[in-house]
Design a protein around this motif. Structure first.
Motif, PDB file in Angstrom:
ATOM      1  N   GLY A 175      14.057  47.643 -21.262  1.00  0.00           N
ATOM      2  CA  GLY A 175      13.358  48.052 -22.699  1.00  0.00           C
ATOM      3  C   GLY A 175      11.669  48.084 -22.150  1.00  0.00           C
ATOM      4  O   GLY A 175      11.509  48.034 -21.156  1.00  0.00           O
ATOM      5  N   SER A 176      11.131  48.588 -23.445  1.00  0.00           N
ATOM      6  CA  SER A 176       9.834  48.646 -23.272  1.00  0.00           C
ATOM      7  C   SER A 176       8.919  47.804 -23.687  1.00  0.00           C
ATOM      8  O   SER A 176       9.643  46.543 -24.097  1.00  0.00           O
ATOM      9  CB  SER A 176       9.404  49.831 -24.362  1.00  0.00           C
ATOM     10  OG  SER A 176       9.699  49.542 -25.708  1.00  0.00           O
ATOM     11  N   ILE A 177       7.781  47.666 -23.505  1.00  0.00           N
ATOM     12  CA  ILE A 177       6.841  46.553 -23.784  1.00  0.00           C
ATOM     13  C   ILE A 177       5.695  47.075 -24.871  1.00  0.00           C
ATOM     14  O   ILE A 177       5.220  47.999 -24.841  1.00  0.00           O
ATOM     15  CB  ILE A 177       5.953  46.240 -22.478  1.00  0.00           C
ATOM     16  CG1 ILE A 177       6.739  45.747 -21.427  1.00  0.00           C
ATOM     17  CG2 ILE A 177       4.620  44.999 -22.959  1.00  0.00           C
ATOM     18  CD1 ILE A 177       5.903  45.216 -20.135  1.00  0.00           C
ATOM     19  N   ASP A 178       5.568  46.317 -25.870  1.00  0.00           N
ATOM     20  CA  ASP A 178       4.718  46.462 -27.387  1.00  0.00           C
ATOM     21  C   ASP A 178       3.497  45.932 -26.592  1.00  0.00           C
ATOM     22  O   ASP A 178       3.269  44.773 -26.529  1.00  0.00           O
ATOM     23  CB  ASP A 178       5.359  45.851 -28.280  1.00  0.00           C
ATOM     24  CG  ASP A 178       4.267  46.015 -29.445  1.00  0.00           C
ATOM     25  OD1 ASP A 178       3.619  46.879 -29.461  1.00  0.00           O
ATOM     26  OD2 ASP A 178       4.277  45.042 -30.416  1.00  0.00           O
ATOM     27  N   TRP A 179       2.364  46.769 -26.344  1.00  0.00           N
ATOM     28  CA  TRP A 179       1.090  46.392 -25.871  1.00  0.00           C
ATOM     29  C   TRP A 179       0.192  46.320 -27.148  1.00  0.00           C
ATOM     30  O   TRP A 179      -0.053  47.320 -27.715  1.00  0.00           O
ATOM     31  CB  TRP A 179       0.650  47.211 -24.917  1.00  0.00           C
ATOM     32  CG  TRP A 179      -0.724  46.870 -24.137  1.00  0.00           C
ATOM     33  CD1 TRP A 179      -1.286  45.565 -24.308  1.00  0.00           C
ATOM     34  CD2 TRP A 179      -1.516  47.568 -23.442  1.00  0.00           C
ATOM     35  NE1 TRP A 179      -2.401  45.455 -23.803  1.00  0.00           N
ATOM     36  CE2 TRP A 179      -2.700  46.728 -23.175  1.00  0.00           C
ATOM     37  CE3 TRP A 179      -1.392  48.997 -22.934  1.00  0.00           C
ATOM     38  CZ2 TRP A 179      -3.512  47.252 -22.291  1.00  0.00           C
ATOM     39  CZ3 TRP A 179      -2.465  49.223 -22.066  1.00  0.00           C
ATOM     40  CH2 TRP A 179      -3.693  48.574 -21.709  1.00  0.00           C
ATOM     41  N   VAL A 180      -0.544  45.130 -27.485  1.00  0.00           N
ATOM     42  CA  VAL A 180      -1.364  45.119 -28.681  1.00  0.00           C
ATOM     43  C   VAL A 180      -2.927  44.686 -28.033  1.00  0.00           C
ATOM     44  O   VAL A 180      -2.842  43.719 -27.466  1.00  0.00           O
ATOM     45  CB  VAL A 180      -0.955  44.049 -29.743  1.00  0.00           C
ATOM     46  CG1 VAL A 180      -1.770  44.235 -30.800  1.00  0.00           C
ATOM     47  CG2 VAL A 180       0.479  44.493 -30.331  1.00  0.00           C
ATOM     48  N   PHE A 210      -1.190  51.937 -26.594  1.00  0.00           N
ATOM     49  CA  PHE A 210      -1.226  50.483 -27.091  1.00  0.00           C
ATOM     50  C   PHE A 210      -1.421  50.399 -28.582  1.00  0.00           C
ATOM     51  O   PHE A 210      -2.017  51.387 -29.107  1.00  0.00           O
ATOM     52  CB  PHE A 210      -2.160  49.684 -26.444  1.00  0.00           C
ATOM     53  CG  PHE A 210      -3.408  50.098 -26.361  1.00  0.00           C
ATOM     54  CD1 PHE A 210      -4.569  49.864 -27.191  1.00  0.00           C
ATOM     55  CD2 PHE A 210      -4.230  50.454 -25.234  1.00  0.00           C
ATOM     56  CE1 PHE A 210      -5.735  50.385 -27.449  1.00  0.00           C
ATOM     57  CE2 PHE A 210      -5.542  50.866 -25.047  1.00  0.00           C
ATOM     58  CZ  PHE A 210      -6.346  50.810 -26.315  1.00  0.00           C
ATOM     59  N   ARG A 211      -1.210  49.586 -29.402  1.00  0.00           N
ATOM     60  CA  ARG A 211      -1.309  49.466 -30.534  1.00  0.00           C
ATOM     61  C   ARG A 211      -2.830  48.616 -30.812  1.00  0.00           C
ATOM     62  O   ARG A 211      -3.025  47.980 -30.107  1.00  0.00           O
ATOM     63  CB  ARG A 211      -0.438  48.577 -31.441  1.00  0.00           C
ATOM     64  CG  ARG A 211       0.853  49.472 -31.503  1.00  0.00           C
ATOM     65  CD  ARG A 211       1.948  48.662 -32.600  1.00  0.00           C
ATOM     66  NE  ARG A 211       2.262  47.318 -31.971  1.00  0.00           N
ATOM     67  CZ  ARG A 211       2.270  46.376 -32.853  1.00  0.00           C
ATOM     68  NH1 ARG A 211       1.527  46.495 -33.870  1.00  0.00           N
ATOM     69  NH2 ARG A 211       2.515  45.319 -32.495  1.00  0.00           N
ATOM     70  N   ILE A 212      -3.645  49.027 -32.046  1.00  0.00           N
ATOM     71  CA  ILE A 212      -4.808  48.139 -32.097  1.00  0.00           C
ATOM     72  C   ILE A 212      -4.548  47.292 -33.307  1.00  0.00           C
ATOM     73  O   ILE A 212      -4.269  47.619 -34.299  1.00  0.00           O
ATOM     74  CB  ILE A 212      -5.947  49.143 -32.396  1.00  0.00           C
ATOM     75  CG1 ILE A 212      -6.339  50.226 -31.309  1.00  0.00           C
ATOM     76  CG2 ILE A 212      -7.375  48.320 -32.693  1.00  0.00           C
ATOM     77  CD1 ILE A 212      -7.244  50.928 -31.528  1.00  0.00           C
TER      78      ILE A 212
END
Length: 278
Positions: A175-180, A210-212
């Motif tokens: 799966g993917s990685i959620d990057w914040v 990525f998310r901020i």
């Protein structure tokens, strides 16, 4: 099999606030009733490990019951492990990681630098949380800007580290990685530098994915409870090593907003007792 959600606090620059953030993410998760394990890969400094040790001693000395995280055994003290070859370090990490079989989350703090062990841990992440100071010096590890126009040129070294971790997980079908990415130790909110930085952050977020998220302000409150192994999430009528003020209430709400943005909190009010005490 380990089914816990792994959260890696990562940034190759030292002094960005990774350990402070790791401590508060850990406390925020435990406040929600989650079972959490911690692995401190900052082998020399070991701030996260010392926080857990301080917490255990303070709770025992004061006869207070509060959640404690699980600490899987890396098999050596930090300094000795830091001197081992990279392959031996990774082997120890994998053994400790496999030890965690009954937790909801694993929180991993990484050092301020590029190491084989840190890259390996990034490849285990379901979520990477990257704090950075309100500065183009910190942004430079994420993306390069033109020195004349300040236009975004290209992703930088830490963005490449996360990209490699994402490729590794995808290749293994994990799966993917959620990057914040979040800006820590915020200062004056309307500073010109902040506006410039925010604009480049938004462009880079779209480019590398990525998310901020909201960061933590530069509050003494986030540091004053470290010797007790506590955070604002722990404060209550029974747990109060320092006088409680409205500043503690504001910090607690700030932490809750962070946990909500990371997707690890419920949008309810659990700070009523602290509000009344202040």
């Amino acid at each position: 099999m380990n089914t816990a959600t792994t959260i890696v606090l990562g940034n190759e620059k030292g002094g960005a606030g990774k350990s402070t953030l790791a401590i508060h993410v850990l406390a925020g998760l435990m406040e929600q009733g989650a079972r959490v394990a911690v692995i401190d890969l900052d082998l020399r400094q070991r701030s996260l490990g010392r926080f857990v040790a301080n917490r255990r001693r303070w709770l025992e000395a004061n006869g207070v019951v509060a959640p404690m995280p699980l600490e899987p055994d890396l098999g050596a003290d930090g300094k000795a492990l830091a001197l081992m070859p990279a392959a031996a370090q990774i082997e120890r990490f994998d053994a400790a990681f496999a030890e965690v079989t009954d937790c909801d989350f694993i929180v991993i703090d990484t050092p301020g630098g590029d190491t084989a062990l840190s890259r390996h841990a990034h490849g285990r992440a379901h979520q990477i949380v990257t704090p950075m100071n309100d500065s183009f010096v910190d942004f430079d590890l994420l993306g390069h800007v033109d020195p004349v126009t300040l236009d975004l040129l290209q992703p930088s070294i830490y963005s490449e580290t996360v990209w490699e971790a994402r490729k590794s997980r995808a290749a293994q079908g994990q799966g993917s990685i959620d990057w914040v990415v979040l800006t820590n130790r915020l200062g004056v909110p309307e500073a010109r530098n902040r506006k410039r930085l925010d604009e480049r952050m938004a462009k880079l977020a779209k480019r590398v994915g990525f998310r901020i998220g909201p960061g933590l302000r530069d509050r003494v409150i986030y540091r004053e409870l470290f010797p007790f192994g506590l955070t604002v999430a722990d404060l209550s009528p029974q747990v109060r090593p320092v006088p409680v003020s409205l500043a503690h209430v504001a910090a607690r709400q700030e932490l809750r907003n962070l946990m909500l943005a990371l997707g690890h909190a419920h949008d309810d009010d659990r700070g009523g007792d602290l509000d009344q005490a202040a």
